[in-house]
Design a protein around this motif. Structure first.
Motif, PDB file in Angstrom:
ATOM      1  N   LEU A 512      38.997 -11.653  51.446  1.00  0.00           N
ATOM      2  CA  LEU A 512      39.033 -11.054  50.111  1.00  0.00           C
ATOM      3  C   LEU A 512      37.880 -11.488  49.215  1.00  0.00           C
ATOM      4  O   LEU A 512      37.914 -11.248  48.004  1.00  0.00           O
ATOM      5  N   ASN A 513      36.876 -12.127  49.793  1.00  0.00           N
ATOM      6  CA  ASN A 513      35.749 -12.561  48.962  1.00  0.00           C
ATOM      7  C   ASN A 513      35.050 -11.382  48.288  1.00  0.00           C
ATOM      8  O   ASN A 513      34.640 -11.461  47.132  1.00  0.00           O
ATOM      9  N   GLU A 514      34.876 -10.285  49.026  1.00  0.00           N
ATOM     10  CA  GLU A 514      34.212  -9.122  48.431  1.00  0.00           C
ATOM     11  C   GLU A 514      35.034  -8.560  47.276  1.00  0.00           C
ATOM     12  O   GLU A 514      34.498  -8.187  46.224  1.00  0.00           O
ATOM     13  N   ALA A 515      36.349  -8.525  47.472  1.00  0.00           N
ATOM     14  CA  ALA A 515      37.202  -7.988  46.408  1.00  0.00           C
ATOM     15  C   ALA A 515      37.108  -8.853  45.157  1.00  0.00           C
ATOM     16  O   ALA A 515      37.051  -8.343  44.027  1.00  0.00           O
ATOM     17  N   ARG A 516      37.074 -10.170  45.354  1.00  0.00           N
ATOM     18  CA  ARG A 516      36.963 -11.077  44.203  1.00  0.00           C
ATOM     19  C   ARG A 516      35.628 -10.895  43.490  1.00  0.00           C
ATOM     20  O   ARG A 516      35.503 -11.179  42.293  1.00  0.00           O
ATOM     21  N   ALA A 517      34.631 -10.472  44.236  1.00  0.00           N
ATOM     22  CA  ALA A 517      33.307 -10.255  43.642  1.00  0.00           C
ATOM     23  C   ALA A 517      33.189  -8.869  43.010  1.00  0.00           C
ATOM     24  O   ALA A 517      32.133  -8.522  42.483  1.00  0.00           O
ATOM     25  N   GLY A 518      34.249  -8.084  43.085  1.00  0.00           N
ATOM     26  CA  GLY A 518      34.225  -6.764  42.457  1.00  0.00           C
ATOM     27  C   GLY A 518      33.955  -5.621  43.395  1.00  0.00           C
ATOM     28  O   GLY A 518      33.880  -4.464  42.959  1.00  0.00           O
ATOM     29  N   ILE A 519      33.826  -5.894  44.678  1.00  0.00           N
ATOM     30  CA  ILE A 519      33.623  -4.832  45.668  1.00  0.00           C
ATOM     31  C   ILE A 519      34.978  -4.558  46.298  1.00  0.00           C
ATOM     32  O   ILE A 519      35.459  -5.347  47.137  1.00  0.00           O
ATOM     33  N   ILE A 520      35.610  -3.476  45.875  1.00  0.00           N
ATOM     34  CA  ILE A 520      37.023  -3.283  46.238  1.00  0.00           C
ATOM     35  C   ILE A 520      37.226  -2.055  47.124  1.00  0.00           C
ATOM     36  O   ILE A 520      38.265  -1.409  47.088  1.00  0.00           O
ATOM     37  N   ILE A 521      36.241  -1.758  47.929  1.00  0.00           N
ATOM     38  CA  ILE A 521      36.353  -0.637  48.860  1.00  0.00           C
ATOM     39  C   ILE A 521      37.511  -0.883  49.836  1.00  0.00           C
ATOM     40  O   ILE A 521      37.661  -1.984  50.374  1.00  0.00           O
ATOM     41  N   GLY A 522      38.290   0.132  50.080  1.00  0.00           N
ATOM     42  CA  GLY A 522      39.346   0.052  51.083  1.00  0.00           C
ATOM     43  C   GLY A 522      40.745  -0.016  50.512  1.00  0.00           C
ATOM     44  O   GLY A 522      41.721   0.112  51.267  1.00  0.00           O
ATOM     45  N   PHE A 523      40.890  -0.270  49.223  1.00  0.00           N
ATOM     46  CA  PHE A 523      42.214  -0.331  48.607  1.00  0.00           C
ATOM     47  C   PHE A 523      42.560   1.032  47.987  1.00  0.00           C
ATOM     48  O   PHE A 523      41.819   1.524  47.119  1.00  0.00           O
ATOM     49  N   PRO A 524      43.665   1.640  48.413  1.00  0.00           N
ATOM     50  CA  PRO A 524      44.026   2.949  47.843  1.00  0.00           C
ATOM     51  C   PRO A 524      44.308   2.891  46.345  1.00  0.00           C
ATOM     52  O   PRO A 524      43.946   3.813  45.595  1.00  0.00           O
ATOM     53  N   THR A 525      44.967   1.810  45.887  1.00  0.00           N
ATOM     54  CA  THR A 525      45.328   1.709  44.476  1.00  0.00           C
ATOM     55  C   THR A 525      45.081   0.309  43.975  1.00  0.00           C
ATOM     56  O   THR A 525      44.924  -0.637  44.752  1.00  0.00           O
ATOM     57  N   GLU A 526      45.080   0.172  42.640  1.00  0.00           N
ATOM     58  CA  GLU A 526      44.921  -1.139  42.037  1.00  0.00           C
ATOM     59  C   GLU A 526      46.103  -2.031  42.404  1.00  0.00           C
ATOM     60  O   GLU A 526      45.929  -3.242  42.588  1.00  0.00           O
ATOM     61  N   ALA A 527      47.262  -1.460  42.541  1.00  0.00           N
ATOM     62  CA  ALA A 527      48.431  -2.256  42.919  1.00  0.00           C
ATOM     63  C   ALA A 527      48.269  -2.856  44.302  1.00  0.00           C
ATOM     64  O   ALA A 527      48.673  -4.008  44.556  1.00  0.00           O
ATOM     65  N   ASP A 528      47.653  -2.117  45.217  1.00  0.00           N
ATOM     66  CA  ASP A 528      47.404  -2.651  46.562  1.00  0.00           C
ATOM     67  C   ASP A 528      46.467  -3.862  46.494  1.00  0.00           C
ATOM     68  O   ASP A 528      46.654  -4.854  47.201  1.00  0.00           O
ATOM     69  N   LEU A 529      45.446  -3.775  45.641  1.00  0.00           N
ATOM     70  CA  LEU A 529      44.513  -4.895  45.480  1.00  0.00           C
ATOM     71  C   LEU A 529      45.241  -6.110  44.922  1.00  0.00           C
ATOM     72  O   LEU A 529      45.083  -7.227  45.434  1.00  0.00           O
ATOM     73  N   GLU A 530      46.045  -5.895  43.861  1.00  0.00           N
ATOM     74  CA  GLU A 530      46.740  -7.022  43.255  1.00  0.00           C
ATOM     75  C   GLU A 530      47.721  -7.654  44.222  1.00  0.00           C
ATOM     76  O   GLU A 530      47.868  -8.889  44.260  1.00  0.00           O
ATOM     77  N   ALA A 531      48.360  -6.865  45.031  1.00  0.00           N
ATOM     78  CA  ALA A 531      49.302  -7.400  46.015  1.00  0.00           C
ATOM     79  C   ALA A 531      48.578  -8.238  47.069  1.00  0.00           C
ATOM     80  O   ALA A 531      49.055  -9.302  47.490  1.00  0.00           O
ATOM     81  N   ALA A 532      47.408  -7.755  47.491  1.00  0.00           N
ATOM     82  CA  ALA A 532      46.646  -8.498  48.499  1.00  0.00           C
ATOM     83  C   ALA A 532      46.158  -9.832  47.941  1.00  0.00           C
ATOM     84  O   ALA A 532      46.213 -10.872  48.619  1.00  0.00           O
ATOM     85  N   LEU A 533      45.668  -9.823  46.708  1.00  0.00           N
ATOM     86  CA  LEU A 533      45.189 -11.066  46.098  1.00  0.00           C
ATOM     87  C   LEU A 533      46.331 -12.051  45.898  1.00  0.00           C
ATOM     88  O   LEU A 533      46.165 -13.264  46.089  1.00  0.00           O
ATOM     89  N   GLU A 534      47.493 -11.560  45.520  1.00  0.00           N
ATOM     90  CA  GLU A 534      48.657 -12.425  45.316  1.00  0.00           C
ATOM     91  C   GLU A 534      49.114 -13.036  46.640  1.00  0.00           C
ATOM     92  O   GLU A 534      49.430 -14.219  46.725  1.00  0.00           O
ATOM     93  N   ALA A 535      49.116 -12.222  47.679  1.00  0.00           N
ATOM     94  CA  ALA A 535      49.527 -12.717  49.002  1.00  0.00           C
ATOM     95  C   ALA A 535      48.555 -13.761  49.530  1.00  0.00           C
ATOM     96  O   ALA A 535      48.950 -14.705  50.228  1.00  0.00           O
TER      97      ALA A 535
END
Length: 541
Positions: A512-535
């Motif tokens: 999830l390093n890319e997602a933390r850096a603001g590159i969030i390709i691959g997540f259908p929704t913001e909720a999916d991103l937040e769930a992945a970061l929480e997990a």
């Protein structure tokens, strides 16, 4: 305790021309004594059997195809890190007394705005060494070597007014009528040099090394003491010039069968002028006597140097490396000089004395591990406590072997040679791009990949003198295929990614390093991103 390193290199010293390596007629007690205090690595090989590229591999810890300086006078790229670059951040003064055969990347320095006379420019131009005294030897009437003004001044103080005393005094003799005869001509090798022993290069550069050590004081240092000899011109001062009559010489290693349908590249090297000269027994005998005398002079200077270290109380704090940049055929295999991969050329003496108590158990031993010239730089870095940098340095520290923690470093060694500059290439009609040879040796089989030709193959178990090339024999095709696969595996290594380590890539490549850096390709929704970061915050169950 201040740690120091004395990195001693001879030029063109064969692995088997030491008494500790079994030479029947040459006694080298001081080098032997060093071997008794350290480890003699009996199967050490250079990364290229010619001065320049071999030394660049020693100084960078990298294979020739990695650093790119493939032949003499081909510059080492300005961005290549060298031993000094690794040691200076550790507070180690890294200096040179003697030869490097370095060709500076003048174009690269100019592009980056590095003045050759600046502090950084001088280090870049000298393989990362502080040039305390560079002395490559001077070739007469050419721009090949660099003139050593210090040596000229020293000889003038001794009463020599010659314009180039390196050439006309240290490397020339006289006939009975007082005519000066150049040591460049092989048949003058049995003359005594005009210079006295203390005026010749080996004692001179030894004294300059002592000067450096005196000056360095308590600052940690790594001194590269790099002798010009026993490299040609093969001429030596008295009393060494007539110490070794023919009965003390090793017999020539060559076989008539080697000339019967030889490998094309090998056959072409047999036709070189220097190879033909060494087929003359009178000439060869003169050269061998001088070559042995030059080695004896080096050994005597090793005695002076070790006594100096003892007097300064430095022996117990100084790691000492004694080695050579390649060997010398001396007529073996119908060849002169070096350049191919038979043991007289590509195998080198390597003695390492580690003063650490951890090395006590291996003192005086002989290691049969396959080691390479590129192992010297990481060994020195290890001694000073530097971190491993395997994404830059391709060699491996020898200290685990010396501390009894490891039995082997690798399964095979590799050496490379670019013969594009040689007349051999033109005689064979080979393009510059294809004039490449690569040797792979696994401890028994020595395989040479020759671009555009069949391979060479030697079985050193049944043919230790390497007289019988099996590379064209269909019965050994499977062995060639096996070794070619190892060679192909080696060529696929990543060697140019020197700006980022594997560990850093591993760190950056977390899920999830890319997602933390603001590159969030691959997540259908913001909720999916937040769930992945929480997990990802939860510890694994």
């Amino acid at each position: 305790m201040t740690k120091n390193v004395l990195f001693i290199m001879c030029d063109q010293l064969r692995w088997d021309y030491l008494s500790c390596a079994g030479h029947p007629g040459l006694e080298t007690p001081h080098i032997d004594a060093l071997a008794k205090r350290g480890v003699r690595f009996d199967r050490a090989y250079v990364q290229s059997p010619i001065c320049g590229p071999s030394r660049m591999s020693f100084y960078t810890g990298r294979y020739v195809s990695s650093h790119g300086s493939t032949w003499n006078s081909i510059p080492l790229k300005v961005g290549e890190m060298t031993l000094g670059d690794h040691l200076r951040p550790l507070g180690v003064r890294t200096a040179l007394c003697g030869k490097t055969h370095m060709a500076a990347d003048a174009e690269g320095m100019k592009r980056l705005g590095l003045a050759p006379d600046s502090t950084i420019g001088a280090l870049v131009a000298e393989c990362g060494f502080e040039p305390y005294e560079r002395d490559d030897g001077l070739h007469p009437s050419t721009s090949y070597g660099k003139r050593n003004k210090n040596y000229d001044d020293f000889m003038k103080e001794r009463g020599w007014e010659d314009e180039n005393p390196w050439d006309s005094v240290a490397n020339s003799g006289e006939d009975q009528d007082g005519n000066i005869l150049s040591g460049w001509f092989l048949d003058n090798s049995d003359l005594k040099a005009r210079a006295a022993d203390e005026e010749s290069e080996t004692p001179y550069i030894t004294r300059r090394a002592m000067d450096f050590i005196e000056e360095a004081g308590d600052t940690p240092w790594c001194l590269h003491l790099s002798y010009i000899k026993p490299h040609w011109p093969y001429i030596v001062p008295a009393p060494y010039h007539d110490m070794y009559p023919p009965e003390t010489h090793s017999p020539v290693l060559r076989h008539d069968g080697e000339k019967d349908d030889p490998h094309p590249v090998f056959g072409a090297f047999m036709e070189e002028r220097v190879s033909k000269a060494f087929t003359n027994q009178t000439t060869r005998t003169k050269v061998i006597g001088a070559y042995m005398g030059l080695i004896k002079q080096i050994d005597d200077q090793m005695g002076e140097l070790m006594a100096f270290l003892d007097a300064k109380g430095l022996r117990d704090d100084t790691l000492i490396v004694f080695t050579s940049d390649h060997g010398d055929y001396l007529g073996d295999h119908w060849l002169g000089e070096k350049e191919l991969f038979h043991d007289p050329s590509a195998r080198i003496p390597l003695i390492v004395m580690d003063p650490s108590p951890e090395a006590d158990a291996t003192r005086g031993t002989v290691s049969n591990a396959l080691v390479e010239a590129i192992d010297v730089a990481p060994t020195i870095l290890d001694y000073f406590g530097g971190q491993e940098v395997p994404h830059i340095i391709e060699g491996k520290s020898l200290r685990p072997l010396m501390h009894g923690k490891q039995e082997a470093l690798r399964d095979f060694v590799v050496s490379e040679y670019d013969y594009s500059m040689r007349q051999v290439r033109r005689r064979l009609g080979v393009s510059v791009a294809d004039a490449k040879l690569t040797m792979l040796f696994d401890g028994r089989w020595k395989y040479v990949f020759a671009e555009g030709f069949r391979p060479m193959l030697f079985d050193l178990e049944t043919d230790p003198n390497e007289f019988h090339d099996l590379g064209g024999d269909p019965a050994y095709a499977a062995e060639c295929d096996r070794l070619q696969a190892l060679f192909f595996q080696w060529t696929r290594r990543i060697s140019q990614r020197t700006t980022m380590s594997d560990a850093e890539i591993e760190r950056r490549g977390a899920d999830l390093n890319e997602a933390r850096a603001g590159i969030i390709i691959g997540f259908p929704t913001e909720a999916d991103l937040e769930a992945a970061l929480e997990a990802d915050k939860k510890p694994p169950s």
